[in-house]
Design an enzyme around this catalytic site. Structure first.
Site, PDB file in Angstrom:
ATOM      1  N   TRP A  52      27.111  33.718  40.836  1.00  0.00           N
ATOM      2  CA  TRP A  52      28.268  33.465  41.710  1.00  0.00           C
ATOM      3  C   TRP A  52      28.150  32.128  42.412  1.00  0.00           C
ATOM      4  O   TRP A  52      29.141  31.401  42.549  1.00  0.00           O
ATOM      5  CB  TRP A  52      28.468  34.604  42.705  1.00  0.00           C
ATOM      6  CG  TRP A  52      28.921  35.872  42.029  1.00  0.00           C
ATOM      7  CD1 TRP A  52      28.234  37.041  41.942  1.00  0.00           C
ATOM      8  CD2 TRP A  52      30.150  36.076  41.307  1.00  0.00           C
ATOM      9  NE1 TRP A  52      28.961  37.957  41.218  1.00  0.00           N
ATOM     10  CE2 TRP A  52      30.134  37.398  40.823  1.00  0.00           C
ATOM     11  CE3 TRP A  52      31.250  35.275  41.035  1.00  0.00           C
ATOM     12  CZ2 TRP A  52      31.187  37.943  40.065  1.00  0.00           C
ATOM     13  CZ3 TRP A  52      32.297  35.807  40.283  1.00  0.00           C
ATOM     14  CH2 TRP A  52      32.261  37.124  39.810  1.00  0.00           C
ATOM     15  N   ASP A 102      29.073  33.090  50.915  1.00  0.00           N
ATOM     16  CA  ASP A 102      29.727  34.126  50.116  1.00  0.00           C
ATOM     17  C   ASP A 102      28.918  35.403  50.340  1.00  0.00           C
ATOM     18  O   ASP A 102      27.802  35.537  49.855  1.00  0.00           O
ATOM     19  CB  ASP A 102      29.714  33.719  48.640  1.00  0.00           C
ATOM     20  CG  ASP A 102      30.282  34.817  47.731  1.00  0.00           C
ATOM     21  OD1 ASP A 102      30.672  35.890  48.248  1.00  0.00           O
ATOM     22  OD2 ASP A 102      30.329  34.589  46.505  1.00  0.00           O
ATOM     23  N   LYS A 120      33.484  45.215  46.967  1.00  0.00           N
ATOM     24  CA  LYS A 120      32.090  45.597  46.780  1.00  0.00           C
ATOM     25  C   LYS A 120      31.688  46.616  47.844  1.00  0.00           C
ATOM     26  O   LYS A 120      31.132  47.649  47.538  1.00  0.00           O
ATOM     27  CB  LYS A 120      31.164  44.377  46.839  1.00  0.00           C
ATOM     28  CG  LYS A 120      31.567  43.226  45.919  1.00  0.00           C
ATOM     29  CD  LYS A 120      31.369  43.552  44.443  1.00  0.00           C
ATOM     30  CE  LYS A 120      32.126  42.613  43.517  1.00  0.00           C
ATOM     31  NZ  LYS A 120      31.742  41.219  43.584  1.00  0.00           N
TER      32      LYS A 120
HETATM   33  C1  LIG Z   1      32.245  39.986  42.934  1.00  0.00           C
HETATM   34  C2  LIG Z   1      31.783  38.731  43.550  1.00  0.00           C
HETATM   35  C3  LIG Z   1      32.570  37.573  43.557  1.00  0.00           C
HETATM   36  C4  LIG Z   1      33.922  37.507  42.881  1.00  0.00           C
HETATM   37  O1  LIG Z   1      34.822  38.250  43.592  1.00  0.00           O
HETATM   38  P1  LIG Z   1      36.375  38.312  43.181  1.00  0.00           P
HETATM   39  O2  LIG Z   1      36.956  38.985  44.372  1.00  0.00           O
HETATM   40  O3  LIG Z   1      36.463  39.077  41.919  1.00  0.00           O
HETATM   41  O4  LIG Z   1      36.866  36.922  43.033  1.00  0.00           O
HETATM   42  C5  LIG Z   1      32.081  36.449  44.173  1.00  0.00           C
HETATM   43  N1  LIG Z   1      30.885  36.443  44.772  1.00  0.00           N
HETATM   44  C6  LIG Z   1      30.097  37.533  44.791  1.00  0.00           C
HETATM   45  C7  LIG Z   1      28.766  37.468  45.478  1.00  0.00           C
HETATM   46  C8  LIG Z   1      30.524  38.707  44.188  1.00  0.00           C
HETATM   47  O5  LIG Z   1      29.729  39.800  44.206  1.00  0.00           O
END
Ligand SMILES: *Cc1c(COP(=O)(O)O)cnc(C)c1O
Length: 362
Positions: A102, A172, A196
């Site tokens: 990511w 993030d 998540k």
């Molecule tokens: C799932 C995830 C993403 C992507 O998320 P989306 O909402 O599908 O764009 C980005 N960063 C991390 C750490 C993730 O677990």
């Protein structure tokens, strides 16, 4: 009730059963409203109460200071990969710590927008750990430093925030948001796709310090502009009302049923311990992907002695009601995502199966 399996999906992930039950109960009509949350105006008093409670629950859970905005945006965490640099980069450059898939994606998007620099990249070590502070040098003039708190695919977590001096820290936090208390003050901006750990797909939570808004260029499209979104309290256009409603229920569950993030962290650590203990005591039958000091309490990743055994493991697990344990195709092996809403009983069932499978195949 329909039979539910133990769902170890990495995302969208498991939601608390009481939240689903309440949403189901009130789906046709919110109490007293005579209509579903799906059908009422986002500018109605009722929806206003929902979005306000979602925000105030988040503020309480994370102890968010008053000079931080809480936004409910769309486009997923992936849109934040672009929105962060669009809003914060200006003519400057940003520094990226890359500890997994990511982070790599976030960096690529930033490069499309402006200047970004990798200050540490774990790729050569197959993304098994995060860096020590003496392994990277942040440029003091960097507009911000970006890192991924928990790399969902590799199961690698920063044990604490990176050391960045006075440079604004952008994180993030998609896959470990609300899994434990954090000190929001250490961050300039936090973003997390809800699916998540905080709710369903469709809403992304952004927490940002007010002073950052002064940097936002005037020529950004409104939807991509943090200042517009903050001034309109996430209601510039129709927000993802149902997703926000579920976030409200999930955060309410965290506050009132779980009892806050300290308690949530204890439970999460215990769940993770149950699995890592099996891996550590398996004498190499199960091999954890992440270095022990950097392993995630949300996404547990491991390999078996052969791909054939991995296939068999996944197949037999599924037959026992242990679902979605296949690792991401880029890492292989197995991954158990044990988000907040995964009950300890589910983890105990997986642990028992792992022990049994090992006894049969070692
Ligand atoms: C799932 C995830 C993403 C992507 O998320 P989306 O909402 O599908 O764009 C980005 N960063 C991390 C750490 C993730 O677990």
């Amino acid at each position: 009730m329909t039979q539910r399996v133990w769902n170890f999906s990495a995302g969208p992930g498991v939601l608390p059963l009481p939240v689903l039950e309440e949403a189901q109960r009130d789906l046709l009509a919110l109490p007293g409203a005579g209509a579903s949350v799906l059908e009422i105006s986002h500018r109605s008093k009722r929806f206003d109460a929902i979005i306000q409670e979602a925000e105030s629950n988040l503020r309480q859970l994370l102890n968010i200071p008053d000079d931080y905005h809480v936004l409910f945006l769309q486009g997923g965490a992936s849109l934040q990969f672009a929105m962060v640099p669009m809003n914060l980069l200006g003519d400057g450059s940003a520094d990226y710590l890359i500890t997994g898939s990511w982070g790599q994606k976030a960096y690529k998007e930033a490069q499309l927008v402006g200047k970004a620099r990798t200050v540490w990249n774990g790729k050569d070590e197959n993304f098994t750990r995060t860096p020590r502070p003496d392994e990277y040098a942040i440029a003091p003039e960097a507009r911000y430093v970006h890192f991924t708190a928990n790399e969902t695919i590799q199961g690698v977590v920063f044990p604490s925030e990176p050391t960045v001096g006075d440079v604004p820290l952008v994180c993030d936090m998609s896959s470990n948001f609300l899994s434990m208390p954090i000190d929001v003050r250490q961050y300039a901006l936090i973003y997390a796709g809800a699916q998540k750990n905080a709710g369903p797909a469709g809403v992304t939570i952004v927490i940002l310090r007010d002073d950052l808004l002064a940097r936002v260029p005037d020529n950004l499209p409104a939807m991509l502009n943090y200042r517009v979104q903050a001034e309109n309290k996430s209601l510039y256009n129709t927000p993802p009302v149902f997703a926000i409603y579920i976030v409200m229920l999930v955060t309410r569950w965290l506050l009132h049923t779980i009892g806050g993030l300290e308690r949530m962290e204890q439970i999460n650590r215990e769940k993770a311990r149950l699995l890592y203990e099996v891996i550590d005591q398996s004498e190499g039958f199960y091999r954890g992907h992440a270095h022990p000091d950097h392993r995630s309490i949300m996404n547990v990743t491991w390999r078996l002695p052969s791909e054939a055994l991995e296939q068999q493991f996944l197949h037999e697990a599924q037959a026992r009601g242990l679902h979605e344990l296949k690792g991401h195709r880029s890492v292989g092996g197995c991954r158990a995502s044990i988000y907040n809403a995964m009950p300890i009983e589910g983890v105990q069932a997986l642990r028992a199966f792992m022990l049994e499978f090992m006894a049969q195949h070692r």
